[in-house]
Design a protein around this motif. Sequence first.
Motif, PDB file in Angstrom:
ATOM      1  N   ASP A  93       0.827  -1.206   0.000  1.00 52.80           N
ATOM      2  CA  ASP A  93       0.000   0.000   0.000  1.00 52.80           C
ATOM      3  C   ASP A  93       0.863   1.259   0.000  1.00 52.80           C
ATOM      4  N   HIS A  94       2.093   1.119  -0.477  1.00 53.26           N
ATOM      5  CA  HIS A  94       3.031   2.241  -0.533  1.00 53.26           C
ATOM      6  C   HIS A  94       2.441   3.395  -1.355  1.00 53.26           C
ATOM      7  N   VAL A  95       2.583   4.609  -0.834  1.00 51.58           N
ATOM      8  CA  VAL A  95       2.176   5.810  -1.569  1.00 51.58           C
ATOM      9  C   VAL A  95       3.439   6.447  -2.130  1.00 51.58           C
ATOM     10  N   LEU A  96       3.551   6.389  -3.422  1.00 56.33           N
ATOM     11  CA  LEU A  96       4.760   6.828  -4.114  1.00 56.33           C
ATOM     12  C   LEU A  96       4.851   8.350  -4.143  1.00 56.33           C
ATOM     13  N   GLY A  97       6.076   8.850  -4.079  1.00 58.14           N
ATOM     14  CA  GLY A  97       6.308  10.277  -4.251  1.00 58.14           C
ATOM     15  C   GLY A  97       6.379  10.644  -5.720  1.00 58.14           C
ATOM     16  N   VAL A  98       7.114  11.700  -6.015  1.00 55.72           N
ATOM     17  CA  VAL A  98       7.227  12.161  -7.398  1.00 55.72           C
ATOM     18  C   VAL A  98       8.274  11.321  -8.118  1.00 55.72           C
ATOM     19  N   GLY A  99       7.836  10.513  -9.053  1.00 56.84           N
ATOM     20  CA  GLY A  99       8.743   9.696  -9.850  1.00 56.84           C
ATOM     21  C   GLY A  99       8.849  10.219 -11.270  1.00 56.84           C
ATOM     22  N   GLY A 100       9.607   9.514 -12.077  1.00 58.74           N
ATOM     23  CA  GLY A 100       9.800   9.940 -13.455  1.00 58.74           C
ATOM     24  C   GLY A 100       8.511   9.995 -14.244  1.00 58.74           C
ATOM     25  N   ALA A 101       7.606   9.036 -13.998  1.00 59.07           N
ATOM     26  CA  ALA A 101       6.329   9.047 -14.714  1.00 59.07           C
ATOM     27  C   ALA A 101       5.501  10.267 -14.339  1.00 59.07           C
ATOM     28  N   SER A 102       5.509  10.624 -13.051  1.00 57.15           N
ATOM     29  CA  SER A 102       4.757  11.802 -12.602  1.00 57.15           C
ATOM     30  C   SER A 102       5.249  13.052 -13.301  1.00 57.15           C
TER      31      SER A 102
ATOM     32  N   TYR B 195       1.226  -3.816  -6.059  1.00 57.80           N
ATOM     33  CA  TYR B 195       1.371  -2.551  -5.358  1.00 57.80           C
ATOM     34  C   TYR B 195       0.284  -1.581  -5.806  1.00 57.80           C
ATOM     35  N   ASP B 196      -0.347  -0.951  -4.825  1.00 58.24           N
ATOM     36  CA  ASP B 196      -1.476  -0.070  -5.131  1.00 58.24           C
ATOM     37  C   ASP B 196      -1.112   0.998  -6.147  1.00 58.24           C
ATOM     38  N   TYR B 197       0.097   1.559  -6.033  1.00 55.54           N
ATOM     39  CA  TYR B 197       0.443   2.718  -6.860  1.00 55.54           C
ATOM     40  C   TYR B 197       0.694   2.364  -8.322  1.00 55.54           C
ATOM     41  N   ARG B 198       0.899   1.059  -8.622  1.00 57.06           N
ATOM     42  CA  ARG B 198       1.258   0.724  -9.998  1.00 57.06           C
ATOM     43  C   ARG B 198       0.427  -0.397 -10.606  1.00 57.06           C
ATOM     44  N   ASP B 199      -0.245  -1.199  -9.782  1.00 59.87           N
ATOM     45  CA  ASP B 199      -0.971  -2.369 -10.280  1.00 59.87           C
ATOM     46  C   ASP B 199      -2.470  -2.170 -10.126  1.00 59.87           C
ATOM     47  N   GLY B 200      -3.182  -2.222 -11.225  1.00 57.06           N
ATOM     48  CA  GLY B 200      -4.615  -1.956 -11.197  1.00 57.06           C
ATOM     49  C   GLY B 200      -5.487  -3.148 -10.880  1.00 57.06           C
ATOM     50  N   GLY B 201      -4.887  -4.299 -10.637  1.00 58.26           N
ATOM     51  CA  GLY B 201      -5.679  -5.470 -10.284  1.00 58.26           C
ATOM     52  C   GLY B 201      -6.413  -6.102 -11.450  1.00 58.26           C
TER      53      GLY B 201
END
Length: 519
Positions: free
Chosen positions: A152-161, A261-267
């Motif tokens: 359930d990690h909440v990602l910060g500002v990455g390259g995609a953002s 992972y919640d931030y990248r995988d839509g299930g």
Amino acid sequence: MSATPHAPVVVPELLDALRVDLDAAAYTVEHVEELLGPVATGALDRGEALPALRATAPTASAGADPAAVLTRCFVLGVPVPRAALERALPSVGVEGARRCGLVDAAGRGADDDVRALVDLRPYAATDGAGEAAWWVVSDLGELATGRALRTDHVLGVGGASVTLAQATVRDPRERVLDLGTGCGVQALHAGRHARHVVATDLSTRALAFARFTTALAGLGPDRVELRAGSMLEPVAGEAFDLVVSNPPFVITPRRVDVPAYDYRDGGRAGDDLVRDLVTGVGDVLAPGGVAQLLANWEVRDGEEWHERIGAWVDASGLDAWVVQRDEQDPAQYAETWIRDGGTTPADRDAWEHRYGAWLDDLASRDVASVGFGIVTLRRPLAGAPTLRRLESQTGPVRPPLGPVLAAGLAAHDAVTHLTDEDLAGLRLQVAPDVTEERYLQPGAADPRVVLLRQGHGFGRTVQAGTALAAFVGACDGELTVGQIVGALGALLDVPAADVAADVLPTVRGLLTDGLLTLP
């Protein structure tokens, strides 16, 4: 120390004090990079903390600087003495930061350790609206915790953002939807040019981080409204002038022994989530409204990269401009996202198990490669869509791309409705970033190759024949297109109609690509 809190908490009066302290500490990207120096900054960008730890140590020359203390605490995840953090945050104090869920304290003594519970760092960016700077709150990453990410990690500002923020059109909008807001960075950008932003996420933890990030930037619920829910469900029946989304587009094996992972995988299986978003986002677009998203799509054996995503945009009923920025084979794709989750080849058993799961999943659908790119969709003001542009641009670009895409949409609209007679009456100009290159054989009078190069945006290169090169060279805003074509016909001793038939179709393309500009 207590366990990590669920998420940061917005306490308005403490948030005001925190903002004052961060300003006073000059906790900015520029100042932090100055404190760290180029070597430590570069190492940190590569995920290596040791040079930055040394640069911010209390014994280092910069160690007592408030920004160094904040960097050491909130970026590097190192416990700092309570007294040092009190000096860095004199208004909000350690107790106030604890009440906001930012830190945990071992005790009340001056030398007692205080440990960050979140990543709080400065963020600076240039988008189509100009330069901007904020502070962004997210979960601490692997570099700070030394552990693999929580699911359930909440990602910060990455390259995609950053890619999405720089590619988004930034003209004034009434209502903007930030779908899958995460820590809230796209909502920050949207808040600069929209009257009202609705930010959604399936993760309630992500919404708590987004609430804190946007509130710290001074964007209250009257400007940024947060809603929980999946995909377009929270905004069903509504209309927006702009939709931005960095959705959970990663194609992950749907197996219980592979973490999602919640931030990248839509299930969803394969690229179904992206398909549904592309084909369904038109339901919440107002006439003339634009949707921009990052996406992965599968390229099946025997297909070209654009066939699958092309079928989706055709089904959407929208204008579409898809730019593929990268394409990876199954092995490359698996390696990228296994590492992203914190597993490395050093953990041999886990690495090989997950690697095999990814390869098996992609092979089950005959996936030859996976494309990544920027999808721009638009609901026509009236009638059927007129734009269907799918192109691969994998070379370097000069951001921000938002103004380039906005200008391209406007130029497409203008050129689509121009007859050749209309075009003949226009006075065109060469864009200021365009240069010409000529290649000649030694001793030759005429060039073998003439290239027109664009210096900004996608940096396009167009090979020009004799007539086209001469035409572009004459576009200085003085003569009309018809006058230039007539002069070239006389110069080349061919009918003007033949020159027009040779040159004008390419001129239309140069206009939509921005190498030539309309008056």
